[in-house]
Write a protein that holds these residues in place. Sequence first.
Motif, mmCIF file in Angstrom:
data_model
loop_
_atom_site.group_PDB
_atom_site.id
_atom_site.type_symbol
_atom_site.label_atom_id
_atom_site.label_comp_id
_atom_site.label_asym_id
_atom_site.label_seq_id
_atom_site.Cartn_x
_atom_site.Cartn_y
_atom_site.Cartn_z
ATOM 1 N N TYR A 38 0.713 -1.130 0.030
ATOM 2 C CA TYR A 38 0.098 -0.153 0.063
ATOM 3 C C TYR A 38 1.008 1.253 0.079
ATOM 4 O O TYR A 38 2.006 1.306 0.506
ATOM 5 N N GLY A 39 0.309 2.359 -0.771
ATOM 6 C CA GLY A 39 0.849 3.506 -0.700
ATOM 7 C C GLY A 39 -0.088 4.629 -0.513
ATOM 8 O O GLY A 39 -0.987 4.527 -0.881
ATOM 9 N N TYR A 40 0.534 5.680 0.219
ATOM 10 C CA TYR A 40 -0.512 6.995 0.621
ATOM 11 C C TYR A 40 0.529 7.966 0.522
ATOM 12 O O TYR A 40 1.237 8.185 1.158
ATOM 13 N N PHE A 41 0.244 8.988 -0.655
ATOM 14 C CA PHE A 41 1.052 10.136 -0.907
ATOM 15 C C PHE A 41 0.130 11.375 -0.530
ATOM 16 O O PHE A 41 -0.711 11.773 -1.288
ATOM 17 N N ASP A 42 0.562 12.087 0.571
ATOM 18 C CA ASP A 42 -0.359 13.019 1.102
ATOM 19 C C ASP A 42 0.372 14.196 0.760
ATOM 20 O O ASP A 42 1.380 14.953 1.128
ATOM 21 N N LEU A 43 -0.276 15.276 -0.019
ATOM 22 C CA LEU A 43 0.187 16.643 -0.496
ATOM 23 C C LEU A 43 0.286 17.416 0.773
ATOM 24 O O LEU A 43 -0.452 17.514 1.550
ATOM 25 N N THR A 44 1.592 18.230 0.987
ATOM 26 C CA THR A 44 1.903 19.024 1.942
ATOM 27 C C THR A 44 2.032 20.343 1.522
ATOM 28 O O THR A 44 1.951 21.255 2.332
ATOM 29 N N GLY A 45 2.202 20.665 0.152
ATOM 30 C CA GLY A 45 2.243 22.004 -0.202
ATOM 31 C C GLY A 45 2.552 22.017 -1.717
ATOM 32 O O GLY A 45 2.772 21.124 -2.504
ATOM 33 N N GLY A 46 2.487 23.334 -2.216
ATOM 34 C CA GLY A 46 2.548 23.436 -3.919
ATOM 35 C C GLY A 46 1.194 23.077 -4.439
ATOM 36 O O GLY A 46 0.380 22.928 -3.688
ATOM 37 N N THR A 47 1.311 23.171 -5.921
ATOM 38 C CA THR A 47 0.192 22.840 -6.521
ATOM 39 C C THR A 47 0.537 21.686 -7.390
ATOM 40 O O THR A 47 1.362 21.582 -8.423
ATOM 41 N N PRO A 48 -0.151 20.730 -7.194
ATOM 42 C CA PRO A 48 -0.002 19.193 -8.171
ATOM 43 C C PRO A 48 -0.434 19.606 -9.425
ATOM 44 O O PRO A 48 -1.239 20.145 -9.728
ATOM 45 N N VAL A 49 0.193 18.539 -10.503
ATOM 46 C CA VAL A 49 -0.332 18.823 -11.787
ATOM 47 C C VAL A 49 -1.095 17.533 -12.047
ATOM 48 O O VAL A 49 -1.833 17.516 -13.223
#
Length: 236
Positions: free
Chosen positions: A74-85
């Motif tokens: 399992y993987g969980y990638f949690d945005l912490t800042g910036g603007t994702p594409v």
Amino acid sequence: MKISLLGASSLALTLSAPAAAVIAVDGVRDAGYGAATATVATDPNAPHSNFQAPENRAHAGYDIYLSSDASNVYGYFDLTGGTPVGNFSNVYWDLDPSAGNGSDLGFEIGTNGVTAFIPGKNGQPGFNKVLDSSLYQVAAVADGGIEWSLSASLFRGPIAGLAYYSPQGFENRINLRLSQALSFSVAGGASYGPNRLGQVTIAAVPEPATWAMMIGGFGLAGAALRRRARATLAFG
């Protein structure tokens, strides 16, 4: 004190097999992930597509959480800042860390599907494999990020129809070496430590004989509980 057969069985199973935290791929970080295995810093000046020189920063920063059980990684990638594409995660794994030969297998993971590939050979015939939907799950994270699961079978041995570097080893512990997630910056490198972005354990599949022993053990335990229950009924 009298204990019913059902209650005794439940108690025995609880004592012998502690419950593990269950992970559901639904865009919510479950307790089964534990602490983040790596943090990628947010930096609007981070480079793009820097595969040969991965860094600790990205245009969209994120925390990485990894976990595994007998069925999935399992993987969980949690945005912490910036603007994702976009909600995607390209992950590069070392399947045999003891060999010291770098990334062996990659996955392009998006909400529209998953493709397995051999790093350095991506785009060449035979080195890419679109995975059947039964082998993965993907969910977008509401506040930004992506969650996924990949079948543990993809890490235990070769994926049918995919050409590997030779020789290719498969170990029970694998390392996430590189991540290109949410933006085109590539994170990774030795500065994260020997396990890179995180390490997970691929549980072995029990041999048929082992299953038989386990089932036999449950049968003996059940018989003992039944004898004890009869004794309780007779003398209790």
